[in-house]
Design an enzyme around this catalytic site. Structure first.
Site, mmCIF file in Angstrom:
data_model
loop_
_atom_site.group_PDB
_atom_site.id
_atom_site.type_symbol
_atom_site.label_atom_id
_atom_site.label_comp_id
_atom_site.label_asym_id
_atom_site.label_seq_id
_atom_site.Cartn_x
_atom_site.Cartn_y
_atom_site.Cartn_z
ATOM 1 N N GLU A 4 -4.881 3.765 6.446
ATOM 2 C CA GLU A 4 -4.445 3.548 4.819
ATOM 3 C C GLU A 4 -5.032 4.818 4.448
ATOM 4 O OE1 GLU A 4 -6.641 1.181 1.703
ATOM 5 O OE2 GLU A 4 -5.312 -0.357 2.670
ATOM 6 N N SER A 14 -10.824 -0.728 3.594
ATOM 7 C CA SER A 14 -9.733 -1.062 4.582
ATOM 8 C C SER A 14 -9.499 0.615 5.100
ATOM 9 C CB SER A 14 -8.478 -1.838 4.336
ATOM 10 O OG SER A 14 -8.803 -3.144 3.901
ATOM 11 N N ARG A 17 0.801 -1.231 -0.020
ATOM 12 C CA ARG A 17 0.045 -0.170 -0.245
ATOM 13 C C ARG A 17 0.641 1.353 0.099
ATOM 14 N NH1 ARG A 17 -3.006 -3.625 -0.840
ATOM 15 N NH2 ARG A 17 -5.243 -3.700 0.035
#
Ligand code: EPU
Length: 335
Positions: free
Chosen positions: A331, A234, A161
């Site tokens: 995130e 998420s 990520r």
């Protein structure tokens, strides 16, 4: 190029937070991007699908919305194609297009919300595939240097990520090129519930379309649809810890799931499990809370403000830290 003043951003962010910006300018090519940048002296925010952002207040500046479209075949050889896609294309529509052409490698990334331009910034990943596995290059406009730059896969510095672009806000993604298989697709069905899902569909020899259907079905069963319940997928990254801390935790919590990483000294722990153990799964705090089927997702039940959602994220982070000694990292970009 479309310019709107005092623009309501509720439809521009998948959390559905009701905030405004001073001005929004949509651009659909390099020229209109350049014009949009020069249009005013306001602070700028580049937005794609708005599916990885949490607004906690109005944005006192100009939002530049990337709508650069286009899918083109750059190269075909015996085994693969190289395809170029504009940053403003919707990721899942692009995935569907590739599958229709029988181009393989992208099927596990079905139904991820957002635009193609956001995909390399996050190095999107799901069900055992990350964008970096199929990426050839990314072309950006550097606002500070006023020039177009192309980054090959190595220059993108992809991580979990993470990418070079995530740390260089002066770069606006214009397009990217992916390498996809034409024949002999390498299918990845051993991750998560994919093979179980294919079994329940009675599919013995899956095609890339079957895998896409299975992924879509799994995602729909676990993840809330932002069209009906605001969320950004998420909210946190899965934490990566060293093997020593992992052993200590595993002794305390023998049932804790874990994944190996590229480094033998590092182990990835699913944040959803930690959050569920901390007692947040399905629990409502006013208009927000952690989702009932996937605790890693924070949801807006309708009227939440960005600040309430941020406060919930902090509540989760504190409790997880207290119980497990692990610091979760969002995130989602919090603005
Ligand atoms: N788990 C729980 N409780 C929960 C949620 C998960 O115990 O509430 C456990 C599951 O039982 C499983 C493990 O955690 O053992 C992993 O769960 P899951 O397969 O749902 O995946 P994840 O690690 O929570 C990651 C990505 C997702 C991606 C899935 C599938 C991150 C931050 N998230 O989630 O990506 O779809 O794997 O590959 O890496 C996103 O980034 O927005 C996203 C949705």
């Amino acid at each position: 190029m479309i310019i709107t003043e005092n623009h309501d951003l509720s439809l521009e962010n998948s959390f559905g937070i009701r905030v405004k910006c001073l001005r929004m300018i949509t651009f659909d090519d390099l020229d209109s991007l350049r014009t949009a940048i020069a249009y005013d002296a306001n602070p700028k925010l580049i937005l794609g699908g708005g599916s990885n952002i949490l607004f906690t207040k109005d944005f006192e500046g100009t939002v530049l919305k990337n709508e650069i479209k286009g899918i083109s075949l750059v190269e075909t050889n015996e085994n693969h194609v190289i395809v170029e896609v504009g940053a403003g294309e919707i990721w899942h529509s692009f995935v569907k297009y590739c599958i229709q052409q029988n181009w393989g490698g992208i099927e596990n990334l079905s139904l991820i919300p957002g635009t193609c331009g956001a995909a390399p910034i996050q190095n999107i990943g799901a069900y055992g595939v990350e964008l970096k596995d199929i990426l050839v290059s990314v072309t950006c406009y550097d606002i500070e240097a006023s020039e177009v730059k192309t980054f090959d896969r190595q220059a993108c510095q992809f991580g979990y990520r993470d990418s070079y672009f995530k740390h260089h806000k002066e770069l606006v993604v214009l397009s990217m090129r992916l390498r996809l298989s034409l024949y002999d697709h390498v299918l990845k069905i051993n991750y998560g519930d994919i093979s179980k899902e294919l079994d329940s569909m009675n599919i013995l020899e899956p095609t890339i379309q079957d895998i896409s259907n299975a992924v879509i079905h799994i995602r729909q069963s676990k993840l809330p649809n932002p069209a009906f319940m605001g969320n950004a997928g998420s909210f946190f990254k899965n934490p990566i810890i060293d093997t020593e801390s992992f052993q200590a935790l595993k002794n305390r919590f023998p049932n804790m799931p874990w994944y190996p990483t590229d480094s033998p000294q590092k182990i990835k722990i699913p944040a959803g499990w930690l959050i569920e153990q901390a007692g947040f799964k399905g629990v409502k705090f006013g208009q927000t809370g952690s989702h009932k089927d996937q605790a890693l997702v924070i949801v807006n039940y309708g009227q939440a403000t960005g600040t309430e959602i941020k406060e919930h994220a902090h509540r989760v982070m504190e409790k997880v830290h207290l119980l497990f000694g692990i610091k979760l990292t969002p995130e989602v970009n919090i603005i």
